[in-house]
Enzyme design. Structure first.
Site, short mmCIF file in Angstrom:
data_model
loop_
_atom_site.label_atom_id
_atom_site.label_comp_id
_atom_site.label_asym_id
_atom_site.label_seq_id
_atom_site.Cartn_x
_atom_site.Cartn_y
_atom_site.Cartn_z
N GLY A 11 9.65 -17.61 -21.55
CA GLY A 11 8.65 -19.18 -21.81
C GLY A 11 7.73 -18.78 -23.14
O GLY A 11 7.01 -17.61 -22.76
N ARG A 72 15.76 -17.68 -22.63
CA ARG A 72 16.00 -17.00 -21.37
C ARG A 72 17.59 -16.47 -21.29
O ARG A 72 18.18 -17.62 -21.26
CB ARG A 72 15.69 -17.95 -20.10
CG ARG A 72 14.06 -18.46 -19.93
CD ARG A 72 13.74 -19.02 -18.90
NE ARG A 72 12.33 -19.66 -18.68
CZ ARG A 72 11.38 -19.32 -18.69
NH1 ARG A 72 11.10 -17.98 -18.70
NH2 ARG A 72 10.14 -20.09 -18.85
N ASP A 127 0.91 -17.54 -17.60
CA ASP A 127 0.98 -17.53 -16.28
C ASP A 127 -0.16 -16.45 -15.78
O ASP A 127 -0.62 -16.45 -14.80
CB ASP A 127 2.15 -17.11 -15.49
CG ASP A 127 3.30 -18.16 -15.66
OD1 ASP A 127 2.96 -19.39 -16.18
OD2 ASP A 127 4.55 -17.93 -15.88
#
Ligand code: F6P
Length: 319
Positions: A11, A72, A127
Site C-alpha cells: 500500500g 501487491r 499503519d
C-alpha cells in the site's frame, strides 16, 4: 557497489516520494547509479526498470502517492517469482536494492538477500505496524487526515446531537485509531489489540448523554471489524441517533506532513549509507529520534506492539 535499485511495494503511503528522492540523491552523491523499479516486485519480475537521475526526483518531495507506483505481488512470494526478479537484477547489473514498504515487502527483501542480493528495507506504511521503528513513513500524514475529518464530523455531530462511529485503517494494528482518538478526544477507541467490553462502551455513552453531552465520537480500527456493524449495535443498545463514516483510502493520500518528509529523507539516506557499508537484509528505523537498523526477520518476528500507556491515557482522559 556501483548500481543500486529502489522500489516501493504494498500500500502506498504519503512520504514515499520523499524517501525515493533521498535514496536517489544520496546514491548519486556517492557516485552510484540508481535504477527505479516501477510497480514494486511485479515491476521487478517484468523488468520495468529505468535509470534515475537527479532530475527524476525533482518536484516530488511534496507529493503523496509514489512516483515509482506500487503493487501487491503474489508471484514474488514464490521461488519462481524471486528467481525471475533476480534475473532482471543481474541483467541490469544492480548490486543492491532499497525496498520501501511494509511487512510483506520486507519479507521479499529478506528472500532476495538470502539469495545473494543485498536489500535494505525502509518502513513505509500508514499503519505504523513495523516493529523496530517508532514511526513508519506515512503514519503522521494519515493521522492528520483522520483528525481533520473528525474535526469536521464533530461540528455536524454537535449540531444534531448524534453519536458518530468513525472507522479508520490500520490493518491489524490500532495505532491510527489510538493516536487519532487521543488527538481528537474521542469518547471510545476500539483497537484490535484490546478487547473492549461492549456493555462498558454503551454505559459510557449513556452516562455522557445523561450528563448533557452534545455528541460522542467512537473510533473503530478496521482490525476490530466493520464500523457499520458496530454503529448498528450501538444504535440498538443505546437508542441514540447514530451515524457511521468510513474514512477509507482518503487516509492514504495527500501531501505528506513535514514530519513524514523529514522522516522519509532521513530513512532513505540511511538505507543508502548502510548498503554502502556492506550491510544487507536490514531495515532502517527511528527509535528515540536516533536512526537505527535491525535484521529484517528478527524485527518482524517480534510482532507489533501497541503503546499501552497511551491507550490507558486515552481511557483516563475520556471518562
Ligand atoms: O497497509 C495499508 C492499508 O491502507 C491498510 O491500512 C489497509 O488495510 C490496506 O492497506 C488496504 O489495502 P488496499 O488498498 O489494497 O485495499
Amino acid at each position: 557497489m556501483k548500481k543500486i535499485g529502489v522500489l516501493t511495494s504494498g500500500g502506498d503511503a504519503p512520504g514515499m516520494n520523499a524517501a525515493i528522492r533521498a535514496v536517489v540523491r544520496k546514491a548519486i552523491y556517492h557516485d552510484l547509479e540508481v535504477y527505479g523499479i516501477k510497480y514494486g516486485y511485479q515491476g521487478l519480475i517484468d523488468g520495468n526498470i529505468e535509470k534515475m537521475e537527479l532530475g527524476s526526483v525533482g518536484d516530488i518531495i511534496q507529493r503523496g502517492g509514489t512516483k515509482l507506483y506500487s503493487a501487491r505481488c503474489e508471484e514474488f512470494k514464490t521461488e519462481a517469482g524471486q528467481e525471475k526478479g533476480i534475473e532482471q537484477l543481474k541483467k541490469h547489473g544492480i548490486d543492491g536494492l532499497v525496498v520501501i514498504g511494509g511487512d510483506g515487502s520486507f519479507r521479499g527483501a529478506k528472500k532476495l538477500t538470502e539469495k545473494g542480493y543485498p536489500c535494505i528495507g525502509v518502513p513505509g506504511t500508514i499503519d505504523n505496524d513495523i516493529p523496530g521503528t517508532d514511526f513508519t513513513i506515512g503514519f503522521d500524514t494519515a493521522l492528520n487526515t483522520i483528525i481533520e475529518a473528525i474535526d469536521k464530523i464533530r461540528d455536524t455531530a454537535t449540531s444534531h446531537e448524534r453519536t458518530y462511529v468513525v472507522e479508520v485503517m490500520g490493518r491489524d494494528a490500532g495505532d491510527l485509531a489510538l493516536w487519532a482518538g487521543l488527538a481528537d478526544g474521542a469518547e471510545t477507541i476500539m483497537v484490535p489489540e484490546r478487547n473492549e467490553d461492549f456493555d462498558d462502551v454503551v454505559q459510557r455513552l449513556k452516562r455522557g448523554h445523561d450528563r448533557g453531552k452534545k455528541h460522542s465520537i467512537i473510533i473503530v480500527a478496521e482490525g476490530v471489524g466493520s464500523g457499520f456493524d458496530f454503529g448498528q449495535r450501538i444504535k440498538e443498545a443505546t437508542d441514540l441517533e447514530t451515524r457511521v463514516t468510513v474514512l477509507g483510502h482518503t487516509q492514504r493520500g495527500g501531501s505528506p506532513t513535514a514530519a513524514d518528509r523529514v522522516l522519509a529523507s532521513r530513512l532513505g539516506a540511511k538505507a543508502v549509507d548502510i548498503l554502502l557499508a556492506g550491510k544487507a537484509g536490514r531495515m532502517v528505523g527511528i527509535q528515540n529520534n536516533e536512526l537505527v537498523d535491525h535484521d529484517i526477520l528478527e524485527v518482524l518476528d517480534q510482532g507489533h506492539m501497541l503503546d499501552m500507556d497511551m491507550y490507558k491515557l486515552s481511557q483516563e482522559l475520556s471518562i
